[in-house]
Design an enzyme around this catalytic site. Structure first.
Site, mmCIF file in Angstrom:
data_model
loop_
_atom_site.group_PDB
_atom_site.id
_atom_site.type_symbol
_atom_site.label_atom_id
_atom_site.label_comp_id
_atom_site.label_asym_id
_atom_site.label_seq_id
_atom_site.Cartn_x
_atom_site.Cartn_y
_atom_site.Cartn_z
ATOM 1 N N HIS A 72 -22.661 28.688 -110.097
ATOM 2 C CA HIS A 72 -23.516 28.221 -109.806
ATOM 3 C C HIS A 72 -23.827 26.701 -110.485
ATOM 4 C CE1 HIS A 72 -27.196 29.319 -109.870
ATOM 5 N NE2 HIS A 72 -27.400 28.835 -109.451
ATOM 6 N N HIS A 74 -26.354 24.632 -110.432
ATOM 7 C CA HIS A 74 -27.447 24.048 -110.593
ATOM 8 C C HIS A 74 -27.591 24.052 -112.298
ATOM 9 C CE1 HIS A 74 -29.628 25.339 -106.776
ATOM 10 N NE2 HIS A 74 -29.246 24.358 -106.630
ATOM 11 N N ASP A 76 -29.929 24.562 -114.154
ATOM 12 C CA ASP A 76 -29.862 25.333 -115.405
ATOM 13 C C ASP A 76 -29.497 26.951 -115.701
ATOM 14 O OD1 ASP A 76 -30.395 26.315 -112.495
ATOM 15 O OD2 ASP A 76 -32.109 27.491 -112.851
ATOM 16 N N HIS A 77 -27.990 26.241 -114.848
ATOM 17 C CA HIS A 77 -26.942 27.152 -115.253
ATOM 18 C C HIS A 77 -26.205 27.170 -115.681
ATOM 19 C CE1 HIS A 77 -29.236 30.876 -112.615
ATOM 20 N NE2 HIS A 77 -29.707 29.968 -112.044
ATOM 21 N N HIS A 154 -27.707 31.343 -101.286
ATOM 22 C CA HIS A 154 -28.579 30.928 -101.888
ATOM 23 C C HIS A 154 -29.485 29.545 -101.629
ATOM 24 C CE1 HIS A 154 -30.455 29.585 -105.752
ATOM 25 N NE2 HIS A 154 -29.505 28.614 -106.193
HETATM 26 ZN ZN LIG Z 1 -32.000 29.290 -111.343
HETATM 27 ZN ZN LIG Z 2 -29.452 28.100 -108.546
#
Ligand SMILES: [Zn+2]
Ligand SMILES: [Zn+2]
Length: 252
Positions: A72, A74, A76-77, A154
């Site tokens: 996804h 976000h 941090d990914h 999520h």
């Molecule tokens: Zn995350």
């Molecule tokens: Zn996330």
């Protein structure tokens, strides 16, 4: 299963070699790098912002990556991709790079790269970036990896997907960021290794530690779960639930 330190190039063949580049949540609990792991030195699951740095710390050649799977968008990914793509431009990569991700993966990645490092060559300049857009139930093959995408729940603002990946007959399930939901339970069935992003703080948008038994209960009895995306103490494991730290290397 053997657990060893980081530092060697993961091999091919009948093993699943998992190297955790980042195991922290988006607030970098304990200074952990953000979510990423590499399988067999070739397949990158999520691209946390420090993914390139962690690859180099582990002495893994970034040019060995052939496929990137994004769960996804976000940060941090996902926000590690521009650094990786810059590295490939600087190093003169020639091999095609496959990038698999949620609807919008091509436009989002190219836009992010344009914001991060304006003026780089387009997607087919030098090495080629080939994009595959997934959706729930979409399956495919990329450089020896068979994958199937499972939509998980999520946050309302973003779609998120987990991946079931089979490499040389060995099967791994990666949750992405997910709460306990039907998609996640479908995903873990038939997988030998589960990588589960978790929260130990009672966060309402991630899997809780108290959900782990239910998730593992839907996987084959011999499956091993590895918890990542750690955000606090208390993410303890049983004999078939491990907790990953940055640069941990698991071989199955
Ligand atoms: Zn995350
Ligand atoms: Zn996330």
């Amino acid at each position: 299963m053997a657990l060893s330190g980081a530092g060697s190039q993961a091999g091919d063949g009948a093993s699943l070699d998992l190297l955790f580049l980042g195991t922290g949540n988006s607030t970098s609990y304990e200074g952990r790098a953000l979510s990423s792991f590499v399988v067999n030195g070739r397949y990158l699951f999520d691209a946390g912002p420090m993914a390139l740095q962690q690859l180099k710390k582990a002495r893994i050649d970034p040019s060995g990556l052939q496929v990137v799977l994004i769960s996804h968008f976000h940060a941090d990914h996902f926000f590690g991709l521009p650094f990786l793509l810059l590295e490939y431009w600087v190093s003169g990569r020639e091999d095609e790079l496959q990038i698999i991700g949620p609807p919008g993966i091509e436009a989002r990645t190219e836009a992010l790269l344009g914001l991060a490092f304006p003026g780089l060559p387009p997607r087919d300049g030098g090495y080629r970036r080939r994009y595959t857009e997934i959706d729930d139930g979409v399956s495919g093959e990329a450089v020896g990896l068979q994958f199937e995408a499972f939509e998980v729940e999520h946050v309302p603002s973003l779609r998120c997907f987990g991946y079931r990946a089979t490499i040389a007959g060995r099967t791994l399930a990666y949750s992405g960021d997910s709460i306990l939901c039907r998609g996640l339970l479908r995903l873990v069935a038939q997988a030998e290794v589960l990588v589960l992003n978790c929260s130990s703080r009672g966060d309402p948008v991630h899997l809780a530690v108290s959900d782990l038994a239910t998730v593992v209960g839907h996987a084959p009895a011999t499956a091993t779960a590895i918890v990542s995306h750690v955000d606090g103490a208390g993410t303890t494991g049983s004999s078939n639930v491990r907790v990953a730290s940055d640069l941990d290397h698991f071989r199955f």
